[in-house]
Scaffold this motif. Sequence first.
Motif, PDB file in Angstrom:
ATOM      1  N   LYS B 315       0.813  -1.073  -0.004  1.00  9.12           N
ATOM      2  CA  LYS B 315       0.020   0.035   0.151  1.00  9.12           C
ATOM      3  C   LYS B 315       1.014   1.381   0.167  1.00  9.12           C
ATOM      4  O   LYS B 315       0.221   2.503  -0.401  1.00  9.12           O
ATOM      5  CB  LYS B 315      -0.792  -0.012   1.084  1.00  9.12           C
ATOM      6  N   ALA B 316       2.110   1.115   0.212  1.00 16.58           N
ATOM      7  CA  ALA B 316       2.937   2.331   0.270  1.00 16.58           C
ATOM      8  C   ALA B 316       3.171   3.044  -0.957  1.00 16.58           C
ATOM      9  O   ALA B 316       3.685   4.044  -1.306  1.00 16.58           O
ATOM     10  CB  ALA B 316       4.319   1.912   0.623  1.00 16.58           C
ATOM     11  N   LEU B 317       2.549   2.267  -2.149  1.00 16.97           N
ATOM     12  CA  LEU B 317       2.505   2.680  -3.593  1.00 16.97           C
ATOM     13  C   LEU B 317       1.792   3.964  -3.592  1.00 16.97           C
ATOM     14  O   LEU B 317       1.988   4.806  -4.457  1.00 16.97           O
ATOM     15  CB  LEU B 317       2.399   1.815  -4.336  1.00 16.97           C
ATOM     16  N   ALA B 318       0.629   3.821  -2.793  1.00 15.81           N
ATOM     17  CA  ALA B 318      -0.449   4.886  -3.161  1.00 15.81           C
ATOM     18  C   ALA B 318       0.164   6.267  -3.094  1.00 15.81           C
ATOM     19  O   ALA B 318      -0.298   7.137  -3.866  1.00 15.81           O
ATOM     20  CB  ALA B 318      -1.477   4.611  -1.804  1.00 15.81           C
ATOM     21  N   SER B 319       0.894   6.483  -2.030  1.00 17.70           N
ATOM     22  CA  SER B 319       1.540   7.864  -2.179  1.00 17.70           C
ATOM     23  C   SER B 319       2.772   8.172  -3.067  1.00 17.70           C
ATOM     24  O   SER B 319       3.191   9.296  -2.747  1.00 17.70           O
ATOM     25  CB  SER B 319       2.011   8.324  -0.463  1.00 17.70           C
ATOM     26  N   LYS B 320       3.240   7.185  -3.697  1.00 16.27           N
ATOM     27  CA  LYS B 320       4.248   7.612  -4.628  1.00 16.27           C
ATOM     28  C   LYS B 320       3.951   7.775  -5.783  1.00 16.27           C
ATOM     29  O   LYS B 320       4.966   8.421  -6.709  1.00 16.27           O
ATOM     30  CB  LYS B 320       5.296   6.420  -4.230  1.00 16.27           C
ATOM     31  N   VAL B 321       3.006   7.281  -6.620  1.00 14.15           N
ATOM     32  CA  VAL B 321       2.757   7.274  -7.901  1.00 14.15           C
ATOM     33  C   VAL B 321       2.540   8.682  -8.610  1.00 14.15           C
ATOM     34  O   VAL B 321       1.926   9.559  -7.780  1.00 14.15           O
ATOM     35  CB  VAL B 321       1.712   6.358  -8.274  1.00 14.15           C
ATOM     36  N   GLY B 322       2.749   8.764  -9.822  1.00 12.84           N
ATOM     37  CA  GLY B 322       2.497  10.156 -10.363  1.00 12.84           C
ATOM     38  C   GLY B 322       1.227  10.350 -10.834  1.00 12.84           C
ATOM     39  O   GLY B 322       0.642  11.525 -11.325  1.00 12.84           O
ATOM     40  N   THR B 323       0.340   9.148 -10.967  1.00 12.29           N
ATOM     41  CA  THR B 323      -0.906   9.081 -11.637  1.00 12.29           C
ATOM     42  C   THR B 323      -2.274   9.366 -10.596  1.00 12.29           C
ATOM     43  O   THR B 323      -2.001   9.372  -9.382  1.00 12.29           O
ATOM     44  CB  THR B 323      -1.247   7.794 -12.394  1.00 12.29           C
ATOM     45  N   LYS B 324      -3.089  10.143 -11.199  1.00 12.04           N
ATOM     46  CA  LYS B 324      -4.441  10.356 -10.184  1.00 12.04           C
ATOM     47  C   LYS B 324      -5.273   8.973 -10.251  1.00 12.04           C
ATOM     48  O   LYS B 324      -6.340   8.896  -9.606  1.00 12.04           O
ATOM     49  CB  LYS B 324      -5.050  11.625 -10.524  1.00 12.04           C
ATOM     50  N   ASP B 325      -4.982   8.355 -11.339  1.00 15.57           N
ATOM     51  CA  ASP B 325      -5.866   7.282 -11.632  1.00 15.57           C
ATOM     52  C   ASP B 325      -5.369   6.006 -11.072  1.00 15.57           C
ATOM     53  O   ASP B 325      -4.508   5.040 -11.630  1.00 15.57           O
ATOM     54  CB  ASP B 325      -6.113   6.719 -13.171  1.00 15.57           C
ATOM     55  N   TYR B 326      -5.254   5.952  -9.422  1.00 19.19           N
ATOM     56  CA  TYR B 326      -4.878   4.981  -8.792  1.00 19.19           C
ATOM     57  C   TYR B 326      -6.059   4.295  -8.186  1.00 19.19           C
ATOM     58  O   TYR B 326      -6.299   4.951  -7.445  1.00 19.19           O
ATOM     59  CB  TYR B 326      -3.735   5.482  -7.801  1.00 19.19           C
ATOM     60  N   GLN B 327      -5.910   2.994  -8.082  1.00 22.92           N
ATOM     61  CA  GLN B 327      -6.885   2.062  -7.392  1.00 22.92           C
ATOM     62  C   GLN B 327      -6.303   0.957  -6.485  1.00 22.92           C
ATOM     63  O   GLN B 327      -5.362   0.425  -6.919  1.00 22.92           O
ATOM     64  CB  GLN B 327      -7.971   1.587  -8.205  1.00 22.92           C
ATOM     65  N   GLU B 328      -6.934   0.675  -5.331  1.00 19.83           N
ATOM     66  CA  GLU B 328      -6.179  -0.354  -4.761  1.00 19.83           C
ATOM     67  C   GLU B 328      -7.322  -1.575  -4.732  1.00 19.83           C
ATOM     68  O   GLU B 328      -8.840  -1.177  -4.630  1.00 19.83           O
ATOM     69  CB  GLU B 328      -5.843  -0.182  -3.210  1.00 19.83           C
ATOM     70  N   LEU B 329      -7.120  -2.656  -4.695  1.00 17.47           N
ATOM     71  CA  LEU B 329      -7.944  -3.958  -4.049  1.00 17.47           C
ATOM     72  C   LEU B 329      -7.305  -4.765  -3.285  1.00 17.47           C
ATOM     73  O   LEU B 329      -6.107  -5.246  -3.586  1.00 17.47           O
ATOM     74  CB  LEU B 329      -8.251  -4.650  -5.576  1.00 17.47           C
ATOM     75  N   GLU B 330      -8.034  -4.961  -2.127  1.00 18.65           N
ATOM     76  CA  GLU B 330      -7.655  -5.886  -0.997  1.00 18.65           C
ATOM     77  C   GLU B 330      -8.382  -7.333  -1.280  1.00 18.65           C
ATOM     78  O   GLU B 330      -9.520  -7.304  -1.368  1.00 18.65           O
ATOM     79  CB  GLU B 330      -8.019  -5.126   0.377  1.00 18.65           C
ATOM     80  N   PHE B 331      -7.685  -8.458  -1.191  1.00 26.10           N
ATOM     81  CA  PHE B 331      -8.033  -9.418  -1.497  1.00 26.10           C
ATOM     82  C   PHE B 331      -8.101 -10.323  -0.089  1.00 26.10           C
ATOM     83  O   PHE B 331      -6.983 -10.243   0.799  1.00 26.10           O
ATOM     84  CB  PHE B 331      -7.464 -10.356  -2.317  1.00 26.10           C
TER      85      PHE B 331
END
Lengths: 321, 360
Positions: B315-331
Amino acid sequence: MQNPNWSWPFSAAANNPFFSQPPNPLKNPFDWSAWQTGGATSAQDPTAWMQQFFAQIRQAMPDGKDAATAEWQKAATALSDSMTTQWERWSELFSHAGGGAPGSGAMHSGIQNLLDEQMAPLGLSREVTRQMQELADVHAQMGPAIAKLQEALSGFPEQFQKALAALIEQRTHAGQPVTSLRGMIDLWIEAGEHAFAEIAHSDAFSRAFGGFTDALSRAKIARSKWLDGQLQTIGLPTRAEMQTSHERLQQARRDIRALKREVAALRALIENQQAAPASGEAAPAASAAKKAAAKKSARKATGKRASAARKGAATHTQQED
Amino acid sequence: MTGFSMPNMPVAIDPQKAMQEMANWQMKFGALQANLRGLQDETNGVTARECVYQQDKVRLYRYAGEGNRKSPPILISYALVNRPHMMDIEAEKSLIRSLTKRGHDIYLIDWGYPDPADRVLSLGDFIFGYIDDCVDEVRRLTRSDAVNLLGVCQGGCFSLCYAAANPEKVANLTVMVTPVDFQTPDNLLTKWAMHADVDQAVQAFGNIPGDVLNVSYVSLKPFQLNVQKYLALLDIGDDPEAVRSFMRMEQWIFDSPDQAGACYGEFTRKFHQENQLVQDALSIDGVQIRLDRLTMPVLNIYARDDHLVPPAASKALASKVGTKDYQELEFPGGHIGIYVSGKSQKLVSPAISDWLIARN
């Protein structure tokens, strides 16, 4: 010497067929292999061998019929006496440490003493002795590394018992006592996992684990070096040699790959430039391709330079030279 | 465990019931032995595929999408650890089949089994070499400028690096159980790697043997993975199909290729020990890897109960990416269950498919 297996390289060397050629130390006094098994006068009594060696040299010289030859004989005798005396001193040191040629029983006990006394090896067999010392040393270090790992795990039974008791209590309070063997085993597993996790996450375990890995690696490296030495004596490729070849080959492949990419990018650029005058619409595409090629070329060049610098590539060194 | 005595605790095990349990185990054990006899290894997955490109030991496979529906093609970059057929291990538990049924052409990178000559392959050789070539091949085959890249675990790390360095070649990026922050407090693998001289290990071993990694992974949960798992096998011992299914997984788990030495050393040092990826401090072959260069849409799928890649690491990726189109899915499952469980087929593949279709 906590690890009982530490002595294996010496027994392996003693059993090595390459160490059991007929001894003839006078055939070539600088051929150390003749020292390894040695005859009665060489391996077991190096001073006697030394005296014999110089005696043979003196015999091989012409009789002193003139003053010049007599002077040479005198000098040779002085030199031989001096070297024999020196040898006796060294030999004494080795005798104190056990003495003997590499691979021999005397050598084996000598190495043990050298290790015990941390004595620097001497003489023609110095490098081989040093290598064996290193090998024995890194194997000896395995013992303490394993002991530290065991020490890090030593709190496990107590942790486990506590975890199991806590889980049972928890179940009892919840009105769910253990009613089956399988339930008991599951609880045992849960407690074990919990207790192990406590230890496994600790800094002490992490350090002990790292220490064990390092000790294992050192032992393996020393063994490879020793093996390489053996392979070299019979003219077979060594691991180190293969490593060098593979690295050079891979670096060449990287360079070719980078060049191919650059050629492709330049080709695309030229094609786009050639197409541009024919169609006004192609100009933006050519411009984009030019930018992409320039960017790619710059990045690849940067990467290539960094890679070459890191790997000490010959091409880069030559450019700097 | 000598000297261990049971604490004073209330255990209400009926002796009769205990005897019955043991008799039951005996029967199951006999049946299990019969069911294990003659079982063959199945190593290539279950869905039809063709090799469309190869270089050295690397193979690029294509699994054709089914039906007339033209869904966006996907390129999967698997980890170097273990074999990629885990994504296609059984017909009913195949993420690949599930996606092809939805009309996606799947391209899968199979790294093969490195031999000692491959010990010199670096991280850059994999990411800017093999992956780049596979991406170009897929672009050529699909006649598109950019691919939909899906990275799995370590292959996800490679995909992040590749996409950050080549954003123009990646249209959409999906990562599954991919660590980004390698030093979250619950990351046991990193803790164990922290104090080892990894370059020395590589010098010693050349390629890092797959068995060494297996020992490490099994040791993360020694009681569950050495005891409980096999008790569970006993439970299903009289069910031939369940035993077969178990053995497919067992074979996959221990069919571990060696790790190319140089790449392993670089990965362990830069990702685990120095945690460079999340700090934007990573450089591979002189190319700076900055996660804010991930300007394409990103889907990050992580497993809630993952003991290898803790959710926080992904989940650390969320605050690092340059895109606004970011989604997470928890399995709701573990590191492996995310591919092979029934839930996965219902949750993960539809989510990936829908997400991609919405962006193409």
